[in-house]
Design a protein around this motif. Structure first.
Motif, short mmCIF file in Angstrom:
data_model
loop_
_atom_site.label_atom_id
_atom_site.label_comp_id
_atom_site.label_asym_id
_atom_site.label_seq_id
_atom_site.Cartn_x
_atom_site.Cartn_y
_atom_site.Cartn_z
N SER A 65 0.87 -1.18 0.00
CA SER A 65 0.00 0.00 0.00
C SER A 65 0.91 1.23 0.00
CB SER A 65 -0.93 -0.03 1.22
OG SER A 65 -0.20 0.25 2.40
N THR B 246 1.90 3.14 2.39
CA THR B 246 2.87 3.14 3.48
C THR B 246 4.12 2.33 3.12
OG1 THR B 246 1.00 3.29 5.00
CG2 THR B 246 3.12 2.73 5.97
N THR C 2 -4.07 14.08 3.37
CA THR C 2 -5.41 13.50 3.34
C THR C 2 -6.15 13.64 4.67
OG1 THR C 2 -4.25 11.87 2.02
CG2 THR C 2 -6.56 11.44 2.41
N LYS D 21 -6.03 5.33 -4.60
CA LYS D 21 -6.62 6.66 -4.40
C LYS D 21 -6.82 7.31 -5.76
CE LYS D 21 -5.09 6.68 0.29
NZ LYS D 21 -4.51 7.35 1.43
#
Ligand code: PLP
Length: 382
Positions: free
Chosen positions: A60, A62, A138, A189
């Motif tokens: 992901s 991260t 975000t 996203k």
């Protein structure tokens, strides 16, 4: 009941991108895969307006941030970590694990990073070797003015590493133009693909630095040089088994963004964000980011002080899933994501649901919200 996702990731994947052929496995060492990889790389070059490769691996956002940190930062570095929210803090925490010395620079949530304070911090401390920045924060809905911030950092100064997890795809993120040395992003996203792909881009300076670094990297799976070596084989590929299904979807979503025309696509996100804020403001709910210049086109944070969680619960019961406030902003704001392909019907649904959710709490907003939102959407015409 239908469910509508307006969470700041993952976002709904348009059904046209996700088709059954994702289930059909291909080998990552055969021609069809090399062709897919070539298409993706070429589309990413158009999206980023750059020539350099983009490293893509399973993780992901991260994980992509961690890859960036572990390839560049060691215990000898002095790192200026600029944070204007939760994700800035996370980037800092990841960098902290390398035992580098972290110099924190914190900006009040809801405000954008200022060029002046970053430049001051860098000039004051010539030992700083790396600066960490967030493009789109975000957790607060701020799009940082990266161009001015990075311009204020000397060219031969510290390496500039950027969290572009929620900006890529939904707003211009042209790393060479911005002066970025390395960014990390993800699939779920602005790129409208299911979660599972991490993306890393490096500048020439970034790659040169990796070449010249002598100390061994603690990572193998996320070794960016190794990934590049495989991308630059006669046919582009990954060192390890890549998530081929996700790459098929990514190829389609990139095609969709480019087919819209980058300018049109980015403008469509601003149009949605601005119309949404018109509507919620009319209902009496102020945007969390006061300065409209730095409001994110991908995620809007709106103040519902003290009852955000009950509004969120009401929305969820209607089938509308939105993001809550993070950390100490829990119960004071809600976050609504619109990086994905959303237009007037989605906006009407979202605003109407927010209206109903407020009404259920006993607060009866001005019903003119839909008229003002439509007016903004329709370019001021009725
Ligand atoms: C979502 C997000 C992350 C974390 O990404 P994951 O994919 O959840 O690991 C990091 N930074 C920003 C700015 C984000 O929006």
């Amino acid at each position: 009941m239908n469910r509508y996702l307006f969470t700041p990731g993952p976002v709904p994947v348009p059904s046209a991108f996700a088709s059954m052929d994702e289930r059909e496995m291909i080998s990552h060492r055969e021609e069809v895969f090399f062709e897919l990889m070539e298409l993706i790389q070429s589309k990413l070059r158009s999206l980023l307006k750059t020539e350099g490769p983009v490293i893509i691996f399973p993780s992901s956002g991260t994980g992509a941030l961690e890859a960036l940190v572990n390839n560049f930062i060691t215990a000898e570095d002095r790192v200026l970590s600029v944070s204007c929210g939760q994700f800035g803090e996370r980037f800092r925490e990841i960098a902290g694990r390398t035992e580098a010395e972290i110099i924190p620079l914190d900006i009040e949530p809801g405000r954008a990073i200022e060029a002046g304070s970053v430049a001051n911090a860098v000039v004051k401390d010539p030992g700083i070797s790396v600066v960490l920045l967030t493009h789109n924060e975000t957790s607060t809905g701020v799009l940082n003015p990266l161009k001015t911030v990075i311009e204020a950092i000397p060219d031969d100064g510290p390496l500039v590493l950027v969290d572009a997890v929620s900006s890529l795809g939904s707003t211009p993120c042209f790393p060479e133009d911005l002066g970025i040395d390395g960014f990390a992003s993800c699939s779920q996203k602005g790129l409208m693909t299911p979660p599972g792909l991490g993306l890393v881009w490096l500048s020439d300076r970034g790659w040169d630095l990796l070449e010249s670094k002598k100390e061994r990297k603690p990572c193998y799976y996320f070794d960016l040089k190794l990934h590049r070596k495989y991308l630059e084989k006669e046919r582009p590929q990954n060192p390890f088994t890549p998530p081929v299904s996700l790459l098929k979807t990514l190829n389609r979503s990139l095609g969709f963004i480019l087919d819209n025309g980058l300018e049109n696509w980015f403008a469509s996100r601003i149009r949605f964000a601005a119309s949404f804020i018109e509507g919620t403001s009319k209902m009496g709910m102020a945007p969390f980011v006061r300065d409209s210049e730095v409001r994110s086109p991908g995620v809007s944070a709106v103040i519902f002080d003290g009852y955000a969680e009950s509004v969120r619960k009401n929305l969820a019961e209607m089938g509308v899933v939105v993001g809550g406030g993070q950390g100490r902003m829990k119960n004071s704001i809600l976050r609504f994501a619109h990086y994905a392909d959303t237009a007037w019907p989605d906006l009407a649904l979202l605003l109407g649901s927010v209206y109903g959710s407020l009404d259920l709490t006993g607060y009866h907003p001005d019903t003119d919200f839909i008229r003002v939102a439509w007016k903004r959407w329709n370019g001021g015409e009725f």
